[in-house]
Write a protein that holds these residues in place. Structure first.
Motif, PDB file in Angstrom:
ATOM      1  N   LYS A 426       0.843  -1.195   0.000  1.00 54.44           N
ATOM      2  CA  LYS A 426       0.000   0.000   0.000  1.00 54.44           C
ATOM      3  C   LYS A 426       0.881   1.249   0.000  1.00 54.44           C
ATOM      4  N   PRO A 427       0.639   2.189  -0.908  1.00 56.89           N
ATOM      5  CA  PRO A 427       1.425   3.434  -0.926  1.00 56.89           C
ATOM      6  C   PRO A 427       1.201   4.236   0.346  1.00 56.89           C
ATOM      7  N   GLY A 428       2.246   4.923   0.801  1.00 56.06           N
ATOM      8  CA  GLY A 428       2.134   5.748   1.994  1.00 56.06           C
ATOM      9  C   GLY A 428       1.479   7.079   1.733  1.00 56.06           C
ATOM     10  N   GLU A 429       1.406   7.479   0.453  1.00 55.20           N
ATOM     11  CA  GLU A 429       0.835   8.773   0.090  1.00 55.20           C
ATOM     12  C   GLU A 429      -0.015   8.609  -1.172  1.00 55.20           C
ATOM     13  N   PRO A 430      -0.942   9.540  -1.397  1.00 57.55           N
ATOM     14  CA  PRO A 430      -1.746   9.481  -2.626  1.00 57.55           C
ATOM     15  C   PRO A 430      -0.890   9.668  -3.880  1.00 57.55           C
ATOM     16  N   LYS A 431      -1.426   9.177  -5.001  1.00 56.87           N
ATOM     17  CA  LYS A 431      -0.838   9.388  -6.325  1.00 56.87           C
ATOM     18  C   LYS A 431       0.593   8.867  -6.422  1.00 56.87           C
ATOM     19  N   GLN A 432       0.799   7.678  -5.860  1.00 51.96           N
ATOM     20  CA  GLN A 432       2.118   7.048  -5.887  1.00 51.96           C
ATOM     21  C   GLN A 432       2.054   5.717  -6.623  1.00 51.96           C
ATOM     22  N   ASN A 433       3.213   5.281  -7.152  1.00 56.87           N
ATOM     23  CA  ASN A 433       3.310   3.940  -7.714  1.00 56.87           C
ATOM     24  C   ASN A 433       3.031   2.909  -6.636  1.00 56.87           C
ATOM     25  N   VAL A 434       2.501   1.765  -7.034  1.00 52.95           N
ATOM     26  CA  VAL A 434       2.294   0.658  -6.099  1.00 52.95           C
ATOM     27  C   VAL A 434       3.443  -0.328  -6.288  1.00 52.95           C
ATOM     28  N   LEU A 435       4.249  -0.472  -5.270  1.00 51.77           N
ATOM     29  CA  LEU A 435       5.408  -1.361  -5.343  1.00 51.77           C
ATOM     30  C   LEU A 435       5.002  -2.817  -5.151  1.00 51.77           C
ATOM     31  N   TRP A 436       5.777  -3.705  -5.763  1.00 49.76           N
ATOM     32  CA  TRP A 436       5.538  -5.131  -5.534  1.00 49.76           C
ATOM     33  C   TRP A 436       6.840  -5.912  -5.498  1.00 49.76           C
TER      34      TRP A 436
END
Length: 557
Positions: A426-436
């Protein structure tokens, strides 16, 4: 003498044939018109400096080249050394005249009194605890004689073009990079997610998403009396040299491979455990397998009230993606209620995203196709999904038995990954890439773009900080050229174009296979699961995400 005469005749005939063939011209090969490309869309040069403009030419036979500036030819090669003597905008025309045609294109040159640096860099990065990670810009325009300054929490930590990042604690860290030359500066902020080091782990996949609060639950499976069940665990960060030991109710079995064929001798629940030894690492996992009544005991015959379409959505867990719009405040209950109001399904996102649905009757495995599931693939663009099927073997009306994959054209191929697992954070901030990360130790992301502006591509009804999705992963066919494309596979997948002739929306229960790829002869099924089967992304189209329609019983369609 007669033999000599015959030889002369044969020789003369051969020469005649050779002469005739030499007079026959091969038809000309169609190569198309010449094509032009430039190394940059726009050149920016500082006044008093010079830069080389370059054109690439393809499909040109015996070509002549020319560059024109203000109507005058300034070069007759594929490159031109431009001297930036005055501030302003210049438009140069490059032309190619060839035996097979002509082409021309224009390129813009902007001459300025100042040229500040321009940084291009990935602003969201993931790494593991204690790992050296080199961070550097993809490019920096106007970087001649420029200085670099990397800062972490306001403290200067590096002055080279590359910074080696390493932290010993899990968390989110922030860097800034400032590049400065005599004309000005550019600065970017970078977020770095430090994840736990990948540890060896195994678990059984029951077809549902895996989160921190349920990862230690013992998975359960069903098998009908008189049949066998092939079992295999999901392997996370396990090498190819690992060894396997299987046991049933504490008794070690003779099987020593990744797959174990379990044939229960009587109805009841069995505890099946696999232990994996990989060097000094030893991990294990257990599943409960219930041997239930014979196949067909809980078969639900269709009647005059039966419908061809599914009648219930049991689960819906999309992977992150640009078409996923479940923002903060959304609950899973509300999502399922909305889906069941139709009932229908929706976009399932990037790799692993899925839905699970059921019918109001058992769907027969009979002659011809049994299921119809549409997509919106077209020539050059497919986003394939894999179909799984399940019998209500224990008769409780819920999809909690055993899933079987419907094989397709890529089944059994070396590049097809079975029991593949991917974890989204889950991103820590809005409008961020989702890491995997995945069970092979790789790190990447589902990237945020400007076309879909919702705050989160992550499904925010998942309360945990991460979740894991499993299934079969097909090799990507994504091609990122001037035009991004994703050609389909031959057959067997949802939202897949295939050869354009075969109806790729039709599926056959007879194609159901077990974990080792062997056939499982199912008389009927009650539940269907579809998950996105490929990983891929482009700058223009975003991530690959299967668009799977609502399943139908094709016998009633």
């Amino acid at each position: 003498m007669k033999k000599l005469l015959n030889l002369k005749i044969l020789l003369l005939a051969g020469l005649t044939i050779a002469f005739i063939q030499s007079c026959i011209k091969e038809p000309p090969v169609e190569v198309g018109d010449p094509e032009i490309g430039f190394s940059m869309d726009e050149y920016r040069i500082k006044v008093g400096k010079q830069d080389t403009l370059r054109a690439s030419v393809t499909n040109a036979i015996d070509a002549f080249y020319s560059w024109k500036l203000d109507g005058n030819i300034v070069s007759t090669d594929t490159f031109y050394l431009f001297n930036a003597e005055r501030i302003g905008e210049y438009f140069l025309t490059f032309r190619v005249d060839a035996e097979n045609g002509s082409a021309e294109d224009q390129v813009k040159v902007t001459v300025s009194d100042k040229l500040e640096p321009e940084i291009t860099i990935n602003t969201v990065i993931a790494t593991y605890v204690g790992t050296d990670t080199e961070i550097s810009p993809e490019s920096v325009l106007n970087s001649d004689d420029a200085s670099y300054k990397w800062k972490s929490d306001g403290e200067l930590v590096g002055e080279e073009s590359t910074y080696v990042f390493n932290r010993d604690k899990v968390g989110i860290y922030h860097l800034t990079l400032k590049v400065e030359n005599e004309d000005g500066a550019d600065m970017v902020a970078i977020t770095i997610n430090v994840l736990p080091s990948p540890e060896p782990e195994i678990f059984f996949d029951n077809g549902r998403y895996r989160i921190e609060s349920n990862k230690d639950e013992i998975r359960r499976f069903s098998v009908c009396y008189g049949k066998s069940l092939v079992m295999a665990p999901v392997l996370c960060n396990i090498s190819d040299n690992a060894s396997f030991q299987w046991s049933v109710d504490g008794t070690v079995q003779s099987a020593t491979g990744e797959c174990f064929t379990f044939t229960p001798s009587a109805k009841g629940t069995y505890e099946v455990t696999v232990k994996v030894t990989d060097g000094e690492s030893i991990v294990s996992t257990t599943a409960n397998v219930e041997c239930v009544d014979e196949e067909g005991t809980y078969y639900r015959a269709k009647d005059e009230n039966s419908t061809s379409i599914i009648n219930y959505v049991y689960d819906f867990v999309p992977a992150p993606g640009q078409f996923i719009n479940y923002q903060e405040g959304t609950t899973k209950e509300s999502v399922l209620n909305n889906l069941n109001a139709i009932p229908a399904v929706a976009m399932i996102g990037a790799y692993g995203g899925y839905y699970i649905v059921g019918f109001d009757h058992s769907v027969d495995n009979s002659e011809g196709a049994d299921l119809k599931i549409t997509g919106n693939a077209f020539a050059g663009w497919s986003e394939p999904g894999i179909v799984w099927v399940m019998q209500d073997e224990n008769g409780d009306g819920l999809p909690n038995d055993t899933w079987y994959e419907l094989k397709g054209s890529e089944s059994g191929k070396e590049e097809t990954k079975l029991r593949y697992a991917i974890t989204y954070y889950k991103p820590g901030e809005p409008k961020q890439n989702v890491l995997w990360t995945d069970n092979l130790g790789r790190i990447s992301s589902v990237d945020y773009n400007s076309y879909h502006s919702q705050d989160y591509y992550f499904p925010m009804f998942i309360e945990e900080d991460s979740y894991t999705l499993c299934g079969t992963c097909l090799a990507s066919t994504m091609q990122v050229d001037e035009i991004e494309s994703s050609p389909g596979y031959d057959w067997g997948y949802v939202d897949n174009y295939g050869d354009g002739v075969t109806d790729n929306s039709l599926f056959f229960i007879e194609n159901a296979i077990q974990a080792d790829g062997s056939e499982i002869d199912l008389q009927y099924i009650d539940f269907v699961k579809v998950h996105t089967a490929m990983i891929g992304k482009g700058s223009a189209v975003g991530e690959i995400s299967c668009e799977a329609g609502t399943p139908y019983d094709y016998h009633l369609y």
